[in-house]
Scaffold this motif. Structure first.
Motif, short mmCIF file in Angstrom:
data_model
loop_
_atom_site.label_atom_id
_atom_site.label_comp_id
_atom_site.label_asym_id
_atom_site.label_seq_id
_atom_site.Cartn_x
_atom_site.Cartn_y
_atom_site.Cartn_z
N ARG A 38 1.55 -2.73 -3.70
CA ARG A 38 2.70 -2.69 -4.46
C ARG A 38 3.76 -3.79 -3.49
O ARG A 38 4.74 -4.28 -4.18
N ALA A 39 3.63 -3.84 -2.27
CA ALA A 39 4.48 -4.50 -1.18
C ALA A 39 4.33 -6.20 -1.87
O ALA A 39 5.12 -6.92 -1.85
N ILE A 40 3.03 -6.43 -2.16
CA ILE A 40 2.73 -7.90 -2.48
C ILE A 40 3.36 -8.15 -3.82
O ILE A 40 3.96 -9.19 -3.74
N LEU A 77 7.39 -1.28 4.40
CA LEU A 77 6.11 -2.31 4.40
C LEU A 77 6.56 -3.47 3.86
O LEU A 77 6.24 -4.57 4.40
N ALA A 78 6.98 -3.55 2.86
CA ALA A 78 7.32 -4.80 2.03
C ALA A 78 8.55 -5.51 2.99
O ALA A 78 8.36 -6.66 3.14
N ALA A 79 9.26 -4.74 3.53
CA ALA A 79 10.48 -5.41 4.35
C ALA A 79 9.81 -6.06 5.61
O ALA A 79 10.40 -7.19 6.11
N ALA A 80 8.71 -5.33 6.27
CA ALA A 80 8.13 -6.09 7.41
C ALA A 80 7.45 -7.38 7.06
O ALA A 80 7.41 -8.37 7.83
N TYR A 81 6.88 -7.33 5.76
CA TYR A 81 6.02 -8.58 5.42
C TYR A 81 7.20 -9.52 5.05
O TYR A 81 7.18 -10.72 5.56
N ARG A 82 8.00 -9.16 4.39
CA ARG A 82 9.22 -10.18 4.09
C ARG A 82 9.95 -10.66 5.35
O ARG A 82 10.26 -11.97 5.29
N ARG A 83 10.16 -9.87 6.37
CA ARG A 83 10.80 -10.41 7.84
C ARG A 83 9.93 -11.52 8.43
O ARG A 83 10.51 -12.75 8.73
#
Length: 356
Positions: free
Chosen positions: A212-214, A178-184
């Motif tokens: 957590r991702a934020i 999820l964090a990687a998707a936001y980051r991309r």
């Protein structure tokens, strides 16, 4: 008792540095006239909830708002002060429904500086964001204009979630993916900020994954010497925010994420209603103490943005636009935007000029 004196000259004498009485009188007249002109320049019809009397600049904080304790200590430095976030008037662009929106042209002709592009939701592949759940992340021509937008002096952020489709944090159950998707998405579009538009309650696990991702992304940005502003767009009613939204904000902050702004989606009544904007003002005031408590702040006016929603009720009038701009300015809200029925270029220029 009064002291008599036989020295009448003392009544006419001036202390050194004291201006002549005639100048004092002229200055007083000028002050009264200037004040009258300033009051006259307020939007016509700005009464009741839309008058300065009802706004933060001229009134005590709404009931329920915690007040800061008196202290002689210097206030702590606000960690979010340097965060780049929208200001003034923000244009929302639906990249799925209006994929050819000309961002650079809007900067040049309508003088808009800030834009929000949405909505990125989960497609068939749960951890891959798509525009409106339909178009691939790279399949919206409007996003291809972001380079030219920045060259023209504009900035754009990304809105995840929205009124339709499945939210990414709900569909993508792996926190790292999820964090990687936001980051991309942030990297691909060079997003100046990100927004999460939520409608309805979410599972506790979803709230935690998103938070957590934020937190991970903001800490990464800090290590790289930059900031990542994060806002939440939430529906508001006359009672303010829903309880589940308040709990979500508290849980997100408790996870270590910094929430720069809470953007309130407020429905606007029919044009025939004489006081169509009063419920909007009431909703913002009801939400203020809730936002302040959720963000752990004594006051939160500058952390609130306002987005009136025009759904099937026709366009804003010029008077409506002036009242919204005045309300935003007097309460020092973070920014103003609109959703639903598109604004005319004339009203867009009016709002961007008034909130510059």
């Amino acid at each position: 008792m009064p002291v008599a004196t036989d020295r009448p000259d003392t009544l006419r004498a001036r202390e050194p540095g004291t201006p002549p009485r005639s100048l004092v009188v002229l200055a007083s007249v000028a002050l009264v006239a200037g004040t009258g002109t300033a009051i006259w320049l307020l939007p016509s019809g700005a009464t009741g909830e839309w008058s300065a009397r009802g706004d933060r600049a001229a009134a005590a904080p709404p009931s329920g708002t915690p007040r800061p304790a008196a202290s002689g200590r210097r206030p702590a430095v606000d960690r979010e002060a340097a965060v780049s976030r929208p200001s003034g008037f923000v244009t929302f662009v639906d990249a799925a429904r209006d994929p050819r929106f000309d961002l650079p042209r809007a900067v040049r002709t309508d003088h808009v500086r800030w834009f929000t592009l949405g909505h990125l939701t989960a497609g068939q592949k749960g951890c891959v964001p798509t525009w409106g759940g339909l178009r691939d992340r790279d399949g919206a021509p409007v996003a291809d204009r972001l380079g030219r937008l920045r060259a023209a002096g504009g900035k754009a952020g990304l809105a995840f979630g929205g009124p339709s489709g499945r939210e990414l944090a709900s569909a993508c159950t792996d926190p790292e993916r999820l964090a990687a998707a936001y980051r991309r998405a942030i990297t691909a579009f060079g997003a100046a900020y990100i927004d999460f538009e939520l409608h309805g309650p979410a599972a506790t696990a979803t709230v935690r994954r998103r938070a957590r991702a934020i937190t991970v992304l903001q800490r990464e940005a800090a290590r790289e010497g930059r900031s990542l502003a994060v806002s939440f767009t939430l529906p508001v009613t006359g009672a303010g925010l829903a309880r589940h939204d308040q709990e979500m904000l508290r849980a997100t902050r408790a996870a270590g994420a910094e929430i720069s702004t809470v953007n309130l989606l407020a429905p606007v009544g029919a044009p025939a209603a004489g006081a169509r904007l009063r419920p909007v003002a009431s909703a913002v005031r009801a939400a203020h103490p809730q936002v302040a408590r959720s963000l752990g702040r004594a006051t939160a006016w500058d952390r609130i943005a306002l987005t009136p929603v025009l759904a099937g009720h026709g366009r804003l009038t010029r008077l409506d636009a002036r009242r919204l701009a005045a309300f935003t300015s007097r309460n020092r809200l973070a920014w103003l935007s609109t959703r639903g029925v598109a604004l005319t270029p004339e009203l867009t220029r009016l709002l961007t000029g008034a909130l510059r």
